[in-house]
Each structure stands twice: as C-alpha cells, then as structure tokens.
Design an enzyme around this catalytic site. Structure first.
Site, short mmCIF file in Angstrom:
data_model
loop_
_atom_site.label_atom_id
_atom_site.label_comp_id
_atom_site.label_asym_id
_atom_site.label_seq_id
_atom_site.Cartn_x
_atom_site.Cartn_y
_atom_site.Cartn_z
CB CYS A 1 -0.95 0.00 1.19
SG CYS A 1 -2.18 -1.29 1.03
CG HIS B 1 -3.32 3.35 1.04
ND1 HIS B 1 -3.68 2.85 -0.19
CD2 HIS B 1 -3.46 2.31 1.91
CE1 HIS B 1 -4.00 1.59 -0.06
NE2 HIS B 1 -3.88 1.23 1.20
CG ASN C 1 -6.50 -1.15 -0.04
OD1 ASN C 1 -5.74 -0.67 -0.88
ND2 ASN C 1 -6.10 -1.58 1.14
N1 ACO Z 1 -18.80 -9.47 6.33
C1 ACO Z 1 -19.41 -9.75 7.48
N2 ACO Z 1 -18.75 -10.03 8.63
C2 ACO Z 1 -17.42 -10.00 8.58
C3 ACO Z 1 -16.70 -9.74 7.40
C4 ACO Z 1 -17.45 -9.45 6.23
N3 ACO Z 1 -16.87 -9.17 5.05
N4 ACO Z 1 -15.38 -9.78 7.66
C5 ACO Z 1 -15.24 -10.09 8.96
N5 ACO Z 1 -16.47 -10.23 9.52
C6 ACO Z 1 -16.80 -10.54 10.91
C7 ACO Z 1 -15.68 -11.27 11.61
O1 ACO Z 1 -15.75 -12.64 11.37
C8 ACO Z 1 -15.92 -10.90 13.04
O2 ACO Z 1 -16.96 -11.70 13.53
P1 ACO Z 1 -16.89 -12.27 15.06
O3 ACO Z 1 -16.90 -11.03 15.92
O4 ACO Z 1 -18.13 -13.09 15.15
O5 ACO Z 1 -15.63 -13.02 15.12
C9 ACO Z 1 -16.47 -9.47 12.97
O6 ACO Z 1 -16.95 -9.30 11.61
C10 ACO Z 1 -15.44 -8.41 13.27
O7 ACO Z 1 -14.26 -8.68 12.53
P2 ACO Z 1 -12.99 -7.75 12.62
O8 ACO Z 1 -11.91 -8.30 11.73
O9 ACO Z 1 -12.67 -7.50 14.07
O10 ACO Z 1 -13.56 -6.40 11.99
P3 ACO Z 1 -12.95 -4.94 12.04
O11 ACO Z 1 -13.90 -4.05 12.68
O12 ACO Z 1 -11.53 -4.93 12.54
O13 ACO Z 1 -12.91 -4.56 10.50
C11 ACO Z 1 -11.33 -4.36 8.71
C12 ACO Z 1 -12.13 -5.30 9.60
C13 ACO Z 1 -12.32 -3.56 7.88
C14 ACO Z 1 -10.47 -5.19 7.79
C15 ACO Z 1 -10.47 -3.38 9.53
O14 ACO Z 1 -9.82 -4.08 10.55
C16 ACO Z 1 -9.45 -2.62 8.72
O15 ACO Z 1 -9.77 -1.82 7.87
N6 ACO Z 1 -8.16 -2.81 9.01
C17 ACO Z 1 -7.08 -2.03 8.37
C18 ACO Z 1 -6.88 -2.36 6.92
C19 ACO Z 1 -5.65 -1.63 6.40
O16 ACO Z 1 -5.38 -0.50 6.73
N7 ACO Z 1 -4.83 -2.29 5.59
C20 ACO Z 1 -3.58 -1.67 5.19
C21 ACO Z 1 -3.43 -1.57 3.79
S1 ACO Z 1 -3.62 -3.09 2.96
C22 ACO Z 1 -2.07 -3.52 2.31
O17 ACO Z 1 -1.03 -3.00 2.65
C23 ACO Z 1 -2.03 -4.67 1.37
#
Ligand code: ACO
Length: 333
Positions: A115, A260, A290
């Site tokens: 990223c 980003h 993304n």
């Molecule tokens: N649809 C429905 N439910 C989902 C989904 C989905 N697509 N994905 C996960 N869940 C569920 C999980 O299973 C979990 O359920 P549980 O509580 O029963 O276990 C719940 O939703 C919460 O999951 P989390 O992973 O804790 O969700 P979070 O609020 O952290 O959001 C996300 C996830 C959007 C990925 C977030 O953590 C995020 O944006 N992180 C940063 C991403 C980032 O900045 N990446 C850097 C760049 S990428 C790169 O460099 C390649």
C-alpha cells in the site's frame, strides 16, 4: 539540485463493477457490514477470462499520463512500477511496461511495498530527478487483486476490501524550487511483516509444500485487521506531521490530503486529527475499494481531473500498509 514535479496523470480501472450485494452472493457478508466498517460500496474486479493484468492496466494508465504530460514516450528516461500483484514471479512489471509501450531500452525498476508502493516509487523517482540523473520518469501503481482473493466466507475479512486498478504519473525535472515535491519520508517496521501478508508461494515455502497440504492457504492474503488499523492511524498521523515539520509547515497549511484508500474510517480519523474539512481530503474508496499501490495515484488523478487541486496548493500524500511500511510526500502543486 533540481525539483521534480508531476506533469501528467492517468488512471485506468476495469469496467466490471462488483457491488457489496454481488459479494453477498459469494460469501456470508452484507452491504451494511462492509459500508459501516470500511466505507466501500463497490469495487472494480477484472472479469474472469479477461486478458487484463497489472501490467496491461498500468500501460493504459501510463499512455494517458504520457499524453497529459505532453511528452513523446521516447523522452521517458526511467520506469518505476509499484505492485504487489505482478504478472509474473519474475521479472517485474516494469520491463513488461517497457515492452508494451514500445519504450527504448531504458531502466525499469519494480517496487514491492504494497500500500505504500506508490509513495515509495515517487520518492525513488524524486531522488533520480533531483540529482539530475533523469528528466522524465514514468511512475506506475497497478494491482490485479481479484484473481488472488479467497472469495468464500473464509476470506471475507480481506476479500471485500480489495479492488483492481492502475494509475500513472510522469515526474518531470524542473528548475523552480518553489513548486513540485518538497519532501518525501519513508518508514518500515519489519517485525509486523506477518500481520498483513501473502506468505506463499515463496522460496521459503514453495509450491510442492502447498500442493501437499490442502489446509495450506498461504497463497491467500492474511490480515490482522484490527492490529493493522490501530497501527495505520498512528503512523499516518506521524508521517504527515514529519513531512509538514520538515518544511516548516503545519496541518492548517494543507490544501488537499490524499491518503492511501485502505479504509474510509482511517481517512476520517486522520481528517479529524488534523481538523481538515471534507473538501480537503479526497476519498474514492467508496467506488474502488483498496487498490493498494494504485490507490493514491488513482485518487490523485481523479482529484486533479475534478479541479480539486490548483496551482500553489499544498498537497499531502500519505500511505500505510503491509511490511509495515509507510510514508508521506509533500507537494507544492
Ligand atoms: N462481512 C461480514 N462479517 C465479517 C466480514 C465481512 N466481510 N469480515 C469479517 N467479519 C466478521 C468477523 O468474522 C468478526 O466476527 P466475530 O466477531 O463473530 O468473530 C467481525 O466481523 C469483526 O471482525 P474484525 O476483523 O474485528 O472487523 P474490524 O472491525 O476490525 O474490520 C477491517 C475489519 C475492515 C479489515 C479493519 O480491521 C481494517 O480496515 N483494518 C485495516 C486495513 C488496512 O489499513 N490495511 C492496510 C493496507 S492493505 C495492504 O497494505 C495490502
């Protein structure tokens, strides 16, 4: 020392729109969850069977950037291609672009910084231009994510986030010290490499090992989302401040921030932290998801096309991602 300035921009995204409702037919997810957590409404995914790749999308974006820069492609001195989804394990996409665009036998470099890839690529290009080594550098960010995602419920935490697309810029040598790239700052913290990764196939974990174990899913992206999120908001803020302070500037000097596009919530956090208005932060994750190394350059191209960046504006680009790597670019447009 010379200054480098962006003289041409271009972007390309595949036609195929994949909505959150489309994804809910493939996996247990829903529009509400995706929008609430990420801000994403839809993304572009290369259609199955299409010959499009990271290199071919990059070439399309590059042709536009070259035209906008008003240069002949033979005037390009060097290519820098940022991607985490190269067409081949090796060689990198840079040489493919050289061939696809019919460029002379100039140097081509691939940047593997996920990223932060475009910010790193821009920084490398800036150094080559400042020292006078090159006059025009083609900098590309392009990603073909959709072919490598786990589109079952198992992969939903990652696969709903990523989209395909490409952007390109021509970085040009200038004698005007007041306008152009004022500074770039790059960082990394390898101890978190495994928090956001595709581990296989790699030389340390080669194909037969994966084929012999049906539970081995190391070829799909793994992300510790919450951990990445927490680090991202801190590092974004730090590296933006570092860039501003180096130039004797403060957040109130920012005219436009292009972060980003990892998650709309991360952008909103940074916006609030720096007390920026909605029209001072450009986001398009809602439409594209993304697109990793392509995200900043696609957003920059769109913002510029929409007339949101004007001569003299202070533009800040900032990225954070897998590695971890992060960085900022401060530009006087
Ligand atoms: N649809 C429905 N439910 C989902 C989904 C989905 N697509 N994905 C996960 N869940 C569920 C999980 O299973 C979990 O359920 P549980 O509580 O029963 O276990 C719940 O939703 C919460 O999951 P989390 O992973 O804790 O969700 P979070 O609020 O952290 O959001 C996300 C996830 C959007 C990925 C977030 O953590 C995020 O944006 N992180 C940063 C991403 C980032 O900045 N990446 C850097 C760049 S990428 C790169 O460099 C390649």
């Amino acid at each position: 020392m010379y200054t480098s300035r962006i003289s041409g921009l271009g972007h390309f995204v595949p036609d195929n729109i994949v909505t959150n409702d489309d994804l809910s037919k493939l996996m247990d997810t829903n529009d509400e969850w995706i929008q609430e957590r990420t801000g994403i409404k839809e993304r572009r995914w290369i259609e199955n069977g299409s010959p499009e790749t990271s290199a071919s999308m990059g070439a399309k974006a590059a042709n536009i950037a070259i035209e906008k820069a008003g240069i002949d492609k033979d005037e390009i001195d060097f290519i820098i291609f940022a991607t985490l989804s190269p067409d081949m394990y090796f060689p990198g996409c840079g040489v493919q672009i050289q061939e696809m665009l019919g460029l002379p036998t100039i140097g081509a470099l691939d940047v593997r910084n996920q990223c932060s890839g475009f910010v790193y690529a821009l920084s490398v290009a800036d150094q080559f231009i400042k020292t006078g080594m090159y006059q025009n550098i083609l900098v590309i960010g392009s990603e073909f994510h959709s072919g490598g995602l786990d589109v079952t419920t198992r992969g939903r935490g990652v696969s709903v986030i990523f989209g395909d697309g490409a952007g390109a810029a021509i970085l040009n040598r200038s004698d005007d010290p007041e306008r152009g790239i004022l500074s770039t700052h790059l960082h990394s913290e390898g101890k978190h490499a495994r928090e956001l990764t595709v581990e296989g196939p790699s030389i340390a974990h080669w194909v037969p090992e994966i084929l012999n174990n049906p539970d081995d899913l190391s070829y799909y992206p793994y992300m510790n989302g919450t951990f990445v999120f927490k680090n991202a908001v801190v590092r974004f803020s730090e590296v933006i401040m570092e860039g501003l302070q180096t130039n004797g500037l403060s957040p109130s000097d920012i005219d436009m921030l292009i972060p980003h596009q990892a998650n709309l919530r991360i952008s909103q956090f940074v916006q609030k932290k720096f007390s920026l208005r909605d029209d001072q932060v450009y986001n398009n994750i809602q439409k594209y998801g993304n697109t990793t190394a392509a995200s900043i350059i696609i957003a920059l191209t769109e913002a510029h096309e929409k007339g949101k960046i004007n001569q003299g504006d202070l533009l800040v680009l900032a990225a954070f991602g897998s590695g971890f790597t992060w960085g900022s670019v401060i530009i006087r447009w």
